[in-house]
Scaffold this motif. Sequence first.
Motif, PDB file in Angstrom:
ATOM      1  N   GLY A 147       7.358  10.123  11.856  1.00  0.00           N
ATOM      2  CA  GLY A 147       6.174  11.026  12.388  1.00  0.00           C
ATOM      3  C   GLY A 147       4.561  10.052  11.979  1.00  0.00           C
ATOM      4  O   GLY A 147       5.192   8.881  12.119  1.00  0.00           O
ATOM      5  N   ARG A 148       3.633  10.135  12.318  1.00  0.00           N
ATOM      6  CA  ARG A 148       3.162  10.128  11.999  1.00  0.00           C
ATOM      7  C   ARG A 148       1.818   9.751  10.919  1.00  0.00           C
ATOM      8  O   ARG A 148       2.285  10.437   9.830  1.00  0.00           O
ATOM      9  CB  ARG A 148       0.999  10.612  12.930  1.00  0.00           C
ATOM     10  N   PHE A 149       1.800   8.704  11.029  1.00  0.00           N
ATOM     11  CA  PHE A 149       0.737   7.806   9.839  1.00  0.00           C
ATOM     12  C   PHE A 149      -0.968   8.312   9.652  1.00  0.00           C
ATOM     13  O   PHE A 149      -1.600   8.152  10.735  1.00  0.00           O
ATOM     14  CB  PHE A 149       0.795   6.397   9.686  1.00  0.00           C
ATOM     15  N   THR A 150      -0.454   9.401   8.003  1.00  0.00           N
ATOM     16  CA  THR A 150      -1.929   9.485   8.037  1.00  0.00           C
ATOM     17  C   THR A 150      -2.689   9.523   7.877  1.00  0.00           C
ATOM     18  O   THR A 150      -3.456   9.451   7.043  1.00  0.00           O
ATOM     19  CB  THR A 150      -1.729  11.561   8.420  1.00  0.00           C
ATOM     20  N   ARG A 151      -2.555   8.644   6.546  1.00  0.00           N
ATOM     21  CA  ARG A 151      -3.441   7.814   5.152  1.00  0.00           C
ATOM     22  C   ARG A 151      -2.805   6.582   4.681  1.00  0.00           C
ATOM     23  O   ARG A 151      -1.593   6.576   4.989  1.00  0.00           O
ATOM     24  CB  ARG A 151      -3.307   9.443   4.037  1.00  0.00           C
ATOM     25  N   ALA A 208       0.725  -1.431  -0.141  1.00  0.00           N
ATOM     26  CA  ALA A 208       0.400   0.248  -0.166  1.00  0.00           C
ATOM     27  C   ALA A 208       0.550   1.750  -0.132  1.00  0.00           C
ATOM     28  O   ALA A 208       2.328   1.002   0.088  1.00  0.00           O
ATOM     29  CB  ALA A 208      -1.040   0.128   1.222  1.00  0.00           C
ATOM     30  N   ASN A 209       0.171   2.179  -0.704  1.00  0.00           N
ATOM     31  CA  ASN A 209       1.369   2.917  -0.216  1.00  0.00           C
ATOM     32  C   ASN A 209       0.468   4.507   1.196  1.00  0.00           C
ATOM     33  O   ASN A 209      -0.539   4.233   0.897  1.00  0.00           O
ATOM     34  CB  ASN A 209       0.878   4.922  -1.488  1.00  0.00           C
ATOM     35  N   VAL A 210       1.065   5.201   1.949  1.00  0.00           N
ATOM     36  CA  VAL A 210       1.049   5.737   2.745  1.00  0.00           C
ATOM     37  C   VAL A 210       1.810   7.175   2.692  1.00  0.00           C
ATOM     38  O   VAL A 210       2.689   7.301   2.311  1.00  0.00           O
ATOM     39  CB  VAL A 210       1.490   4.950   4.763  1.00  0.00           C
ATOM     40  N   CYS A 226      -3.589   2.496   9.798  1.00  0.00           N
ATOM     41  CA  CYS A 226      -2.563   3.533  10.441  1.00  0.00           C
ATOM     42  C   CYS A 226      -1.877   2.861  12.023  1.00  0.00           C
ATOM     43  O   CYS A 226      -0.622   3.207  12.068  1.00  0.00           O
ATOM     44  CB  CYS A 226      -3.272   4.864  10.178  1.00  0.00           C
ATOM     45  N   ARG A 227      -2.993   2.966  12.956  1.00  0.00           N
ATOM     46  CA  ARG A 227      -2.515   2.814  13.956  1.00  0.00           C
ATOM     47  C   ARG A 227      -1.872   0.807  14.055  1.00  0.00           C
ATOM     48  O   ARG A 227      -0.761   1.750  15.494  1.00  0.00           O
ATOM     49  CB  ARG A 227      -3.863   3.148  14.998  1.00  0.00           C
ATOM     50  N   ARG A 228      -1.818   0.752  13.311  1.00  0.00           N
ATOM     51  CA  ARG A 228      -1.160  -0.529  13.832  1.00  0.00           C
ATOM     52  C   ARG A 228      -0.151  -0.362  13.212  1.00  0.00           C
ATOM     53  O   ARG A 228       0.512  -1.071  13.857  1.00  0.00           O
ATOM     54  CB  ARG A 228      -2.541  -1.692  13.374  1.00  0.00           C
ATOM     55  N   LEU A 229      -0.040   0.501  12.278  1.00  0.00           N
ATOM     56  CA  LEU A 229       1.273   0.127  11.246  1.00  0.00           C
ATOM     57  C   LEU A 229       2.515   0.983  11.666  1.00  0.00           C
ATOM     58  O   LEU A 229       3.374   0.675  12.492  1.00  0.00           O
ATOM     59  CB  LEU A 229       0.786   1.310  10.205  1.00  0.00           C
ATOM     60  N   GLN A 230       2.232   1.969  13.037  1.00  0.00           N
ATOM     61  CA  GLN A 230       2.319   2.793  13.249  1.00  0.00           C
ATOM     62  C   GLN A 230       3.183   2.020  15.037  1.00  0.00           C
ATOM     63  O   GLN A 230       4.361   2.327  15.247  1.00  0.00           O
ATOM     64  CB  GLN A 230       1.733   3.603  14.212  1.00  0.00           C
ATOM     65  N   LEU A 238      -6.822  -6.395   7.495  1.00  0.00           N
ATOM     66  CA  LEU A 238      -7.438  -5.723   6.355  1.00  0.00           C
ATOM     67  C   LEU A 238      -8.893  -5.494   7.142  1.00  0.00           C
ATOM     68  O   LEU A 238      -9.941  -5.058   5.885  1.00  0.00           O
ATOM     69  CB  LEU A 238      -7.552  -7.084   4.883  1.00  0.00           C
ATOM     70  N   SER A 239      -9.400  -6.988   7.878  1.00  0.00           N
ATOM     71  CA  SER A 239     -10.532  -5.792   8.827  1.00  0.00           C
ATOM     72  C   SER A 239     -10.807  -4.835   9.391  1.00  0.00           C
ATOM     73  O   SER A 239     -11.728  -4.656   9.975  1.00  0.00           O
ATOM     74  CB  SER A 239     -10.606  -7.069   9.733  1.00  0.00           C
ATOM     75  N   LEU A 240      -9.695  -3.724   9.464  1.00  0.00           N
ATOM     76  CA  LEU A 240      -9.714  -2.866   9.946  1.00  0.00           C
ATOM     77  C   LEU A 240      -9.941  -1.542   9.426  1.00  0.00           C
ATOM     78  O   LEU A 240      -9.893  -1.431   8.192  1.00  0.00           O
ATOM     79  CB  LEU A 240      -8.142  -2.619  10.338  1.00  0.00           C
ATOM     80  N   SER A 241     -10.917  -0.670   9.852  1.00  0.00           N
ATOM     81  CA  SER A 241     -10.468   0.959   9.259  1.00  0.00           C
ATOM     82  C   SER A 241      -9.504   1.126   9.156  1.00  0.00           C
ATOM     83  O   SER A 241      -8.185   1.517   8.989  1.00  0.00           O
ATOM     84  CB  SER A 241     -11.648   2.077   9.780  1.00  0.00           C
ATOM     85  N   ASP A 242      -9.411   2.032   7.890  1.00  0.00           N
ATOM     86  CA  ASP A 242      -8.203   2.960   7.360  1.00  0.00           C
ATOM     87  C   ASP A 242      -7.217   3.905   8.913  1.00  0.00           C
ATOM     88  O   ASP A 242      -5.731   3.691   8.882  1.00  0.00           O
ATOM     89  CB  ASP A 242      -8.202   3.819   6.635  1.00  0.00           C
ATOM     90  N   GLU A 243      -7.882   4.155   9.488  1.00  0.00           N
ATOM     91  CA  GLU A 243      -8.051   4.531  10.489  1.00  0.00           C
ATOM     92  C   GLU A 243      -6.911   4.028  11.620  1.00  0.00           C
ATOM     93  O   GLU A 243      -5.824   4.312  12.064  1.00  0.00           O
ATOM     94  CB  GLU A 243      -8.606   5.970  11.962  1.00  0.00           C
ATOM     95  N   ASP A 244      -7.549   2.749  11.540  1.00  0.00           N
ATOM     96  CA  ASP A 244      -7.045   1.591  12.564  1.00  0.00           C
ATOM     97  C   ASP A 244      -5.709   1.160  11.886  1.00  0.00           C
ATOM     98  O   ASP A 244      -4.844   0.583  12.976  1.00  0.00           O
ATOM     99  CB  ASP A 244      -8.113   0.450  13.205  1.00  0.00           C
TER     100      ASP A 244
END
Length: 426
Positions: free
Chosen positions: A271-275, A199-201, A259-263, A251-257
């Motif tokens: 910094g923070r993952f925003t997208r 994915a692109n982030v 990003c949180r898991r990736l963080q 894959l079951s998570l929302s985009d926001e979640d």
Amino acid sequence: MARLDTDLIIAGGGLAGATLALALSRMVPSLRVTVVEAFPLSLDALPESYQPSYDARSTALAWGSRLIFEELGLWSRLSAHATPIEHIHVSDRGRFGATRLHAAEHDQAALGYVAYNRWMGLCLMRELLDTRVRWEAPAEVVGMMPLPEGVRVSVKSGEHTRELTAQCLVVADGGRSGLREELGFRTRVHDYGQNALIANVSTTESHGFTAFERFTDAGPMALLPHGSPSRAAHQSALVWTLTDDALEDILSLSDEDKCRRLQERFGWRLGRFTRIGTCNHYPLKLTTVDEPVMPGVALVGNAAHALHPVAGQGFNLALRGLMTLVEQFRLAEAQGASIGDLAVLKRYQALHQQDWQQTVRFSDSLIRLFGESLPPLAAARDAGLVGLDLLPGAKRWFARKAMGIGGRRAVIDHPAPANRESAKNE
């Protein structure tokens, strides 16, 4: 001898097949090349302009691959949407060991690049417009029969199948089409029990043209600088290694979640993952073919070897193999030999074998070494990463592997003479 329909048939018109066709048109213009591609193709309908998509998939190109594309006259066009990698940072999550590579330390403009797959395909097609390469699309190779003078290839288009004769068939349609097995090649497969999520982030901090390779207890993770060539760019291409269960969970998570898991896994270096964009995924397997040639047939690219993406070596290895094959075809043509002769193909195999064996071992050993969580091995990894960072010789070796400049590459000088036309027409 009856005239053959063509000299070379390439099964697959993707990045590997199209690059091979372009290289042959530049280096061995006397060869008649036919590309058989499964997807519809209209060379007259190529877009005049290209606008990258946030979700477009991409490929890591080593510095050595740039040199090859320069030789083919493709780099000036391709570089318009290629993001340079000026620094590489390798670390082990939760440990102090790390190593850093910098292009300036090796007197290079970049260690590598990240380019959009679709853009590379468009660049190749535009260059191929000015060549004599012939396309059969949509169509697929469904069989092959050896002949004294070459091969007879069955090409299916819709409900119709016809036969084409050629000196040689090159299989460049990847490792999933089934053609490789249909032709009798034997493969060895090691299933890593992992998946690559692509994915692109976007992040709040600029990547600064740095590629991050982060090893974790759940598998390696890579973030490659991507998108805008601006030094303030905030987009990266993510390759995230996950088990089956972990992939299903992510894959079951929302985009926001997501990003949180990736963080949690990567940390805060960017910094923070925003997208996070569209997530694609595929199972990770090491697939090799010990004998990638037989009379009249050669395997290239993923059809010959598919690697773990941990070090971004797959396409770069394939590209070096393509140039080695082109070199042997050029020599055969100049000497009046058939490009499908087993001796010609065996020389290609022998010359490319050391490169692919070393690259496979390099990628596979990284997975096995960093996949172990035992304290003694973790301490050894720390020492190894620190050693790479401090010892010039070891660091230079690692940099050469990352830059893809350890293998062979053909040099375009004078094309092979078209000295076999009379024989072809007999």
